[in-house]
Design an enzyme around this catalytic site. Structure first.
Site, short mmCIF file in Angstrom:
data_model
loop_
_atom_site.label_atom_id
_atom_site.label_comp_id
_atom_site.label_asym_id
_atom_site.label_seq_id
_atom_site.Cartn_x
_atom_site.Cartn_y
_atom_site.Cartn_z
N CYS A 2 0.83 -1.21 0.00
CA CYS A 2 0.00 0.00 0.00
C CYS A 2 0.86 1.25 0.00
O CYS A 2 1.82 1.37 0.76
CB CYS A 2 -0.93 -0.01 1.19
N SER B 34 -5.30 0.66 10.98
CA SER B 34 -4.49 0.54 9.78
C SER B 34 -3.54 1.73 9.71
O SER B 34 -3.84 2.82 10.21
CB SER B 34 -5.39 0.52 8.55
#
Length: 538
Positions: free
Chosen positions: A174, A451
């Site tokens: 990511c 996250s």
């Protein structure tokens, strides 16, 4: 048996090097690691070693986010560490190259290396490139936040579907300073990766060359008998904490660095994050709180110029040994600064934030500590009324249905390491809050975690967790909660007598899982304030 896998008589005189990848098609973070494994193996062979390639598992946090499947995410860190230790220990390898590309397989690899204490090098799989949607860069977090925009009626079904198809253009982790890039940077600062391994695109010649060099490096480490215990010192962990702060990294770094230090036999506590954070500014303007992707940091020179700046400022310990066989200072001696005019990494004269964004909070709601991510954009104090949910799904449903309003403090409990079990990440609720435009008006507090893509006024890792009778279990709808980042306090504004009365009526919930890996994890795991480790803590 080794003749059958390709050994010649001459190979038995060579150091045997395990090359472990977390390759799979489960997630784009790891889909290319088989290629990097082959390149690392070639590097081992060219340097006179004998490579033996093996795999470990991975799970996709992004795909499992918001579901029961996310409970396996943190658990996978322990499974991966155990599996690496098992294979290397059983086969008697002389050294190890571990290649990871997702949030948990990176700290897991370091935990395995620390336990084994054999010459080892970690290779990061690299960052994904940004997707492009309507001419703008997007990533996976863009999609999670778009779900909130969709719920608020600001994005159509077709637009959301189109964004989903553009957010992840290929291989790599990511693309902001989320957990994967945070942990890769921390591991490099620890000294377990080659210079700039943490700041390369997944699909690039640089990343392939990095893997090949790592293979050669571990053969040299075997010859020198240079082991993780020579590298993973307390000062090295302080370097890692400093780097995470300067980058504006993920709250998960607190959890993982504590666990890695525990495996290495190094004393590191949550209070060290406060001590170091008071003197280290946030310098990188990276997503999720900032403007730029990891690919932009790669473009201007990667991590090493930032490490050089921190070293020159006296914020890093330059004498710590690294996997190059040289000290950190020696590795950085010839590193050039970032180019003039770049806006990704600020100077010390104009930091993004003068102190750490990772704030350790205590108070009657978190007597053993909690971790807040305070970028400064959302303010430093929040006071509001509790909206209590015993599961993440119920909170998300309320947010998407518009039942959470300005001034609410969303409390999500029984999501801790034991209570979840597995300490799920709350990216779906926090992103939905941002997507509905409530990022400055609503806070969220949980004994779960976040996250690396989360931003907003959020507090996680609340300990003791609710399932153990922590104060979070006693909160009721409408209670006043105060979060103060300046005073480093999170408090429940309820009289002590009332809390004592509630405690007498509280009953420990029954375990949600009775068998299998989640049940075993819940029985073994310790407090988040100690890293949520499954090895015994002294």
């Amino acid at each position: 048996m080794l003749h059958a896998v390709g050994f010649t008589r001459e190979d038995f005189a060579k150091p045997q090097i395990g090359v472990c990848t977390a390759w799979s098609q489960v997630t784009p973070c790891n889909m290319h690691l088989d290629v990097l494994g082959a390149r690392a193996s070639a590097g081992v062979a060219a340097a006179g070693g004998k490579p033996l390639l093996f795999n470990t598992i991975t799970v996709s946090d992004g795909i499992s986010m918001g579901t029961e499947g996310m409970k396996y995410s943190l658990v996978s860190r322990e499974v991966i560490a155990d599996s690496i230790e098992t294979v290397v220990g059983a086969e008697g390898f002389d050294g190890l190259v571990a290649i990871g590309g997702c949030d948990k397989n990176m700290p897991a690899a370091v935990i395995g290396m620390a336990r084994l204490n054999r010459p080892s090098v970690f290779v990061y799989g690299g960052t994904i490139l940004p997707g492009i949607w309507h001419g703008q860069p997007v990533d996976i977090v863009s999609v999670f936040e778009a779900v909130g925009q969709h719920a608020a009626g600001r994005l159509s079904d077709a637009e959301l579907a189109d964004l989903e198809q553009h957010a992840c253009p290929g291989a790599g982790s990511c693309g902001g300073m989320y957990t994967a890039n945070t942990m890769a940077s921390a591991i490099e600062a620890l000294g377990l990766s080659l210079p700039n391994s943490s700041a390369q695109a997944a699909v690039s010649d640089d990343k392939c060359a990095d893997a090949e060099r790592a293979g050669a490096a571990v053969v040299a480490l075997v010859a020198q008998n240079l082991r993780p215990s020579d590298i993973l010192t307390r000062r090295a962990f302080e370097n890692a904490v400093t780097t995470v702060v300067a980058l504006g990294g993920s709250t998960n770094a607190v959890l993982h660095l504590l666990a890695m230090a525990h495996a290495a036999g190094v004393r590191l506590t949550i209070d060290d994050f406060t001590r170091i954070g008071r003197k280290v500014p946030v310098l990188a303007d990276l997503k999720p709180s900032g403007r730029y992707s990891m690919a932009e940091l790669v473009r201007i020179g990667g991590l090493t110029p930032l490490l050089k700046r921190l070293l020159d400022r006296g914020l890093l310990h330059g004498g710590e040994m690294t996997v190059t066989g040289r000290t950190l200072a020696e590795n950085l001696a010839g590193v050039a600064d970032y180019p003039e005019g770049q806006a990704v990494v600020m100077g010390f004269d104009r930091p993004i934030k003068p102190e750490s964004h990772l704030v350790i909070l205590r108070g009657n709601l978190a007597p053993d500590g909690a971790v807040a991510k305070i970028s400064g954009q959302e303010g430093e104090r929040f006071e509001g009324r509790a909206r209590v949910f015993d599961r993440e799904e119920r909170a998300l449903e309320a947010i998407l249905a518009g039942r959470i309003r300005k001034g609410d403090v969303v409390v999500i409990r029984y999501e801790g390491p034991q209570g979840g079990p597995g300490m799920r990440e709350m990216l779906a609720p926090t992103s939905a809050i941002m997507g509905r435009g409530l990022g400055s008006d609503v806070a969220l507090i949980t004994d779960g975690r976040f996250s690396g893509g989360t931003h907003g006024f959020v507090v996680g890792h609340v300990t003791p967790e609710a399932a153990l009778g922590g104060p979070l279990a006693l909160v009721r709808n409408g209670d006043r909660i105060v979060i103060d980042a300046v005073e480093r306090c999170v408090s429940l504004e309820v009289p002590a007598r009332e809390l004592a009365s509630r405690r007498k009526r509280w009953r420990k919930p029954r375990p949600r899982y009775r068998r299998g890996v989640l049940a075993k994890y819940a029985r073994l795991v310790g407090s988040a304030s100690l890293g949520a480790v499954t090895d015994p803590t002294d």
